[in-house]
Design a protein around this motif. Sequence first.
Motif, PDB file in Angstrom:
ATOM      1  N   THR A 161       0.933  -1.412  -0.049  1.00 29.66           N
ATOM      2  CA  THR A 161       0.153   0.071  -0.094  1.00 29.66           C
ATOM      3  C   THR A 161       0.862   1.293   0.003  1.00 29.66           C
ATOM      4  O   THR A 161       0.539   2.184  -0.545  1.00 29.66           O
ATOM      5  CB  THR A 161      -0.801   0.038   1.250  1.00 29.66           C
ATOM      6  OG1 THR A 161      -0.108   0.287   2.305  1.00 29.66           O
ATOM      7  CG2 THR A 161      -1.910  -1.061   1.250  1.00 29.66           C
ATOM      8  N   ASN A 162       1.890   1.353   0.645  1.00 29.57           N
ATOM      9  CA  ASN A 162       2.705   2.496   1.070  1.00 29.57           C
ATOM     10  C   ASN A 162       4.034   2.422   0.228  1.00 29.57           C
ATOM     11  O   ASN A 162       4.868   3.503   0.325  1.00 29.57           O
ATOM     12  CB  ASN A 162       2.691   3.050   2.419  1.00 29.57           C
ATOM     13  CG  ASN A 162       1.341   3.525   2.914  1.00 29.57           C
ATOM     14  OD1 ASN A 162       0.378   3.610   2.383  1.00 29.57           O
ATOM     15  ND2 ASN A 162       1.273   3.882   4.166  1.00 29.57           N
ATOM     16  N   SER A 163       4.536   1.325  -0.186  1.00 33.10           N
ATOM     17  CA  SER A 163       5.977   1.218  -0.802  1.00 33.10           C
ATOM     18  C   SER A 163       7.046   1.418  -0.123  1.00 33.10           C
ATOM     19  O   SER A 163       7.971   1.786  -0.291  1.00 33.10           O
ATOM     20  CB  SER A 163       6.222   2.311  -2.194  1.00 33.10           C
ATOM     21  OG  SER A 163       4.865   2.205  -2.798  1.00 33.10           O
ATOM     22  N   PHE A 164       6.609   0.886   1.360  1.00 34.90           N
ATOM     23  CA  PHE A 164       7.956   0.823   2.357  1.00 34.90           C
ATOM     24  C   PHE A 164       8.276  -0.792   2.402  1.00 34.90           C
ATOM     25  O   PHE A 164       7.248  -1.485   2.688  1.00 34.90           O
ATOM     26  CB  PHE A 164       7.449   1.314   3.564  1.00 34.90           C
ATOM     27  CG  PHE A 164       7.954   2.948   3.554  1.00 34.90           C
ATOM     28  CD1 PHE A 164       8.948   3.386   4.491  1.00 34.90           C
ATOM     29  CD2 PHE A 164       7.127   3.778   2.915  1.00 34.90           C
ATOM     30  CE1 PHE A 164       9.149   4.675   4.626  1.00 34.90           C
ATOM     31  CE2 PHE A 164       7.457   5.296   2.998  1.00 34.90           C
ATOM     32  CZ  PHE A 164       8.587   5.590   3.718  1.00 34.90           C
ATOM     33  N   PHE A 165       9.528  -0.908   2.642  1.00 32.61           N
ATOM     34  CA  PHE A 165       9.735  -2.448   2.401  1.00 32.61           C
ATOM     35  C   PHE A 165      10.017  -3.026   3.818  1.00 32.61           C
ATOM     36  O   PHE A 165      10.416  -2.228   4.783  1.00 32.61           O
ATOM     37  CB  PHE A 165      11.137  -2.621   1.572  1.00 32.61           C
ATOM     38  CG  PHE A 165      11.063  -2.587   0.068  1.00 32.61           C
ATOM     39  CD1 PHE A 165      11.086  -3.608  -0.709  1.00 32.61           C
ATOM     40  CD2 PHE A 165      10.994  -1.201  -0.361  1.00 32.61           C
ATOM     41  CE1 PHE A 165      10.975  -3.491  -1.923  1.00 32.61           C
ATOM     42  CE2 PHE A 165      10.932  -1.088  -1.707  1.00 32.61           C
ATOM     43  CZ  PHE A 165      10.848  -2.298  -2.430  1.00 32.61           C
ATOM     44  N   PRO A 166       9.872  -4.325   3.938  1.00 36.24           N
ATOM     45  CA  PRO A 166      10.115  -4.901   5.303  1.00 36.24           C
ATOM     46  C   PRO A 166      11.305  -4.976   5.963  1.00 36.24           C
ATOM     47  O   PRO A 166      12.343  -4.744   5.250  1.00 36.24           O
ATOM     48  CB  PRO A 166       9.539  -6.542   5.080  1.00 36.24           C
ATOM     49  CG  PRO A 166       8.753  -6.520   3.645  1.00 36.24           C
ATOM     50  CD  PRO A 166       9.300  -5.348   3.067  1.00 36.24           C
ATOM     51  N   THR A 167      11.429  -4.829   7.240  1.00 34.22           N
ATOM     52  CA  THR A 167      12.500  -4.962   7.792  1.00 34.22           C
ATOM     53  C   THR A 167      12.583  -6.613   8.490  1.00 34.22           C
ATOM     54  O   THR A 167      13.728  -6.806   8.846  1.00 34.22           O
ATOM     55  CB  THR A 167      12.650  -4.153   9.100  1.00 34.22           C
ATOM     56  OG1 THR A 167      11.531  -4.127   9.925  1.00 34.22           O
ATOM     57  CG2 THR A 167      12.735  -2.572   8.579  1.00 34.22           C
ATOM     58  N   VAL A 168      11.540  -7.267   8.615  1.00 35.17           N
ATOM     59  CA  VAL A 168      11.603  -8.539   8.936  1.00 35.17           C
ATOM     60  C   VAL A 168      12.026  -9.366   7.818  1.00 35.17           C
ATOM     61  O   VAL A 168      11.948  -9.143   6.555  1.00 35.17           O
ATOM     62  CB  VAL A 168      10.435  -9.033   9.582  1.00 35.17           C
ATOM     63  CG1 VAL A 168       9.862  -8.231  10.596  1.00 35.17           C
ATOM     64  CG2 VAL A 168       9.226  -8.970   8.213  1.00 35.17           C
ATOM     65  N   ASP A 169      12.663 -10.668   8.223  1.00 34.18           N
ATOM     66  CA  ASP A 169      13.048 -11.518   7.128  1.00 34.18           C
ATOM     67  C   ASP A 169      11.953 -12.186   6.285  1.00 34.18           C
ATOM     68  O   ASP A 169      11.462 -13.144   6.942  1.00 34.18           O
ATOM     69  CB  ASP A 169      14.025 -12.507   7.784  1.00 34.18           C
ATOM     70  CG  ASP A 169      14.587 -13.575   6.686  1.00 34.18           C
ATOM     71  OD1 ASP A 169      14.654 -13.135   5.563  1.00 34.18           O
ATOM     72  OD2 ASP A 169      15.003 -14.750   7.345  1.00 34.18           O
ATOM     73  N   THR A 170      11.344 -11.502   5.209  1.00 35.54           N
ATOM     74  CA  THR A 170      10.362 -12.358   4.643  1.00 35.54           C
ATOM     75  C   THR A 170      10.586 -12.156   3.042  1.00 35.54           C
ATOM     76  O   THR A 170      10.978 -11.117   2.730  1.00 35.54           O
ATOM     77  CB  THR A 170       8.991 -11.844   5.053  1.00 35.54           C
ATOM     78  OG1 THR A 170       7.822 -12.629   4.345  1.00 35.54           O
ATOM     79  CG2 THR A 170       8.807 -10.220   4.862  1.00 35.54           C
ATOM     80  N   PRO A 171      10.252 -13.166   2.415  1.00 37.91           N
ATOM     81  CA  PRO A 171      10.228 -13.010   0.874  1.00 37.91           C
ATOM     82  C   PRO A 171       9.383 -12.032   0.273  1.00 37.91           C
ATOM     83  O   PRO A 171       8.386 -11.663   0.815  1.00 37.91           O
ATOM     84  CB  PRO A 171      10.080 -14.473   0.321  1.00 37.91           C
ATOM     85  CG  PRO A 171       9.338 -14.959   1.348  1.00 37.91           C
ATOM     86  CD  PRO A 171       9.752 -14.802   2.659  1.00 37.91           C
ATOM     87  N   ILE A 172       9.728 -11.401  -0.812  1.00 36.93           N
ATOM     88  CA  ILE A 172       8.881 -10.461  -1.411  1.00 36.93           C
ATOM     89  C   ILE A 172       8.014 -11.402  -2.549  1.00 36.93           C
ATOM     90  O   ILE A 172       8.292 -11.981  -3.442  1.00 36.93           O
ATOM     91  CB  ILE A 172       9.521  -9.356  -2.262  1.00 36.93           C
ATOM     92  CG1 ILE A 172      10.516  -8.600  -1.305  1.00 36.93           C
ATOM     93  CG2 ILE A 172       8.767  -8.499  -2.906  1.00 36.93           C
ATOM     94  CD1 ILE A 172       9.732  -7.994  -0.184  1.00 36.93           C
ATOM     95  N   PRO A 173       6.594 -11.226  -2.302  1.00 37.42           N
ATOM     96  CA  PRO A 173       5.890 -12.303  -2.913  1.00 37.42           C
ATOM     97  C   PRO A 173       5.611 -11.785  -4.361  1.00 37.42           C
ATOM     98  O   PRO A 173       5.625 -10.568  -4.616  1.00 37.42           O
ATOM     99  CB  PRO A 173       4.324 -12.123  -2.077  1.00 37.42           C
ATOM    100  CG  PRO A 173       4.291 -11.102  -1.435  1.00 37.42           C
ATOM    101  CD  PRO A 173       5.763 -10.712  -0.997  1.00 37.42           C
ATOM    102  N   GLY A 174       5.413 -12.739  -5.240  1.00 38.89           N
ATOM    103  CA  GLY A 174       5.331 -12.388  -6.521  1.00 38.89           C
ATOM    104  C   GLY A 174       3.747 -11.601  -7.042  1.00 38.89           C
ATOM    105  O   GLY A 174       3.765 -11.300  -8.067  1.00 38.89           O
ATOM    106  N   ASP A 175       2.760 -11.672  -6.003  1.00 39.73           N
ATOM    107  CA  ASP A 175       1.673 -11.396  -6.432  1.00 39.73           C
ATOM    108  C   ASP A 175       1.378  -9.814  -5.994  1.00 39.73           C
ATOM    109  O   ASP A 175       0.252  -9.236  -5.921  1.00 39.73           O
ATOM    110  CB  ASP A 175       0.353 -12.017  -5.536  1.00 39.73           C
ATOM    111  CG  ASP A 175       0.560 -11.893  -4.339  1.00 39.73           C
ATOM    112  OD1 ASP A 175       1.782 -11.498  -3.675  1.00 39.73           O
ATOM    113  OD2 ASP A 175      -0.326 -12.502  -3.586  1.00 39.73           O
ATOM    114  N   LEU A 176       2.422  -9.291  -5.579  1.00 38.97           N
ATOM    115  CA  LEU A 176       2.301  -7.778  -5.211  1.00 38.97           C
ATOM    116  C   LEU A 176       1.990  -6.936  -6.430  1.00 38.97           C
ATOM    117  O   LEU A 176       2.228  -7.411  -7.849  1.00 38.97           O
ATOM    118  CB  LEU A 176       3.605  -7.303  -4.814  1.00 38.97           C
ATOM    119  CG  LEU A 176       3.786  -7.587  -3.288  1.00 38.97           C
ATOM    120  CD1 LEU A 176       5.088  -7.104  -2.816  1.00 38.97           C
ATOM    121  CD2 LEU A 176       2.859  -7.217  -2.355  1.00 38.97           C
TER     122      LEU A 176
END
Length: 446
Positions: A341-356
Amino acid sequence: MSRPPTPGKPASRRDLLRWGLLLGASAPVLSACGGLSTSGGGGDGVSFVSTQFTPVEEAENLRGILRRVYSGGVNYVVGDSSQLSAQIRSQAASGTMNIDLIGGLHGDFAQLGEGLLTDLSDLMDELSVGGYSAEFTELAGLGGTGAFYIPWTQATYLLAAHESALEHLPPGAEVDALTYDQLLDWVIAARRANDDRPVFGLPGGPEGLLHRFIQGHLYPSFTGGVVSTFSGPDAVAMWEYFRELWANSTAASTNFDFMQEPLSSGEVTVAWDHAARLVGAPANNPEQWRMVPSPAGPRGRGYMSVLLGLGIPQGSEKVEEAKAVIRSLSTPDAQIELLRTNSFFPTVDTPIPGDLPPAILLEADAVKAQQDSPDTIVSLPPVGLGQRDGEMSKVFRDAFTAIVLDGADIRATLDAQAGNMQTILDEADVPCWAPDPDTGERCRVA
């Protein structure tokens, strides 16, 4: 997209810097707002005050996430760093703390210090099995041994380019590894092919972040520093370059606040801005757009990165509720939704899903390329300036107005502005921040 250091896994200082985790202070909020109203802190719900996500749409997006991930009530209020600091100090002095949760940049927490913030070491351990790395713990400790905020989310700055502009790239230039000379050649060629109308734009409007382009990108790339190299010979060469780049930019850049708007309308086809202010441009036709890492100069590929955190002021009567909100916002699902929604990236260890949304994925690729570049120079927002941070930004904007817009002598302008900058640093009495070396002594303009 490569990911931040895994909590509990040791990470080098360079790794943390590349992911924006060793950030130093507050950048200006994305839009101004009036005074804070935190009278709801003593009633139902958690009073959450943030210096970030201040534009109406971004704030509403965050409120929507809060409603989905947290079952209790949250009153989300936005304001700038000086307002937040003043209210925290005032309420602490009065013995009545109506603010339960703080969202802001590292500098927002650094100017408060551990004396006004709740130690969240237990929550830090809970949210990362095995504990965070030593470097990460040191950052959140604000120079002490506790953890006075929890890392929340991060962002950076990029170039956006419509495919129609790509055909004008200079021979041999790789769009994901541009130099500033190649950028200048590119925008000149595109201007000439467009009936001499410039296609390049920068956010030079009243709420634009042009000063971050100068401070966090041009200066490190051309001089290797910011404060320590502010008025040196490399800085003179940088300002000469910027004059030429601006001469080949659209004159309307002095009015642009968010570059996604002139990009979407076709007023420009290449622009630099904060990632959150670019993402709207390719929303309708992402296949026609590229997100591009910031260019490199003689000293390297300078770029500024931004980290947001969550903290709890001392004296809050709703510490457990505030911790519950932090837990809710620290889940991978909540952080991916904030990216969506706001284009700020995670700081937790999580993959970036392809459905964004495709526009987000374009930015993710550019962020990876920028961070993976072997010649990066990571720049941090000023640390410890508090209410003087805006004055530091004004130094860069005033230098731009004089040198680039008014054609003033570069050396004389830099000498005058160096005095203004040193006055700010003397009164704040703070050491330098990256990319300038922190000697432990007061930061000085060379």
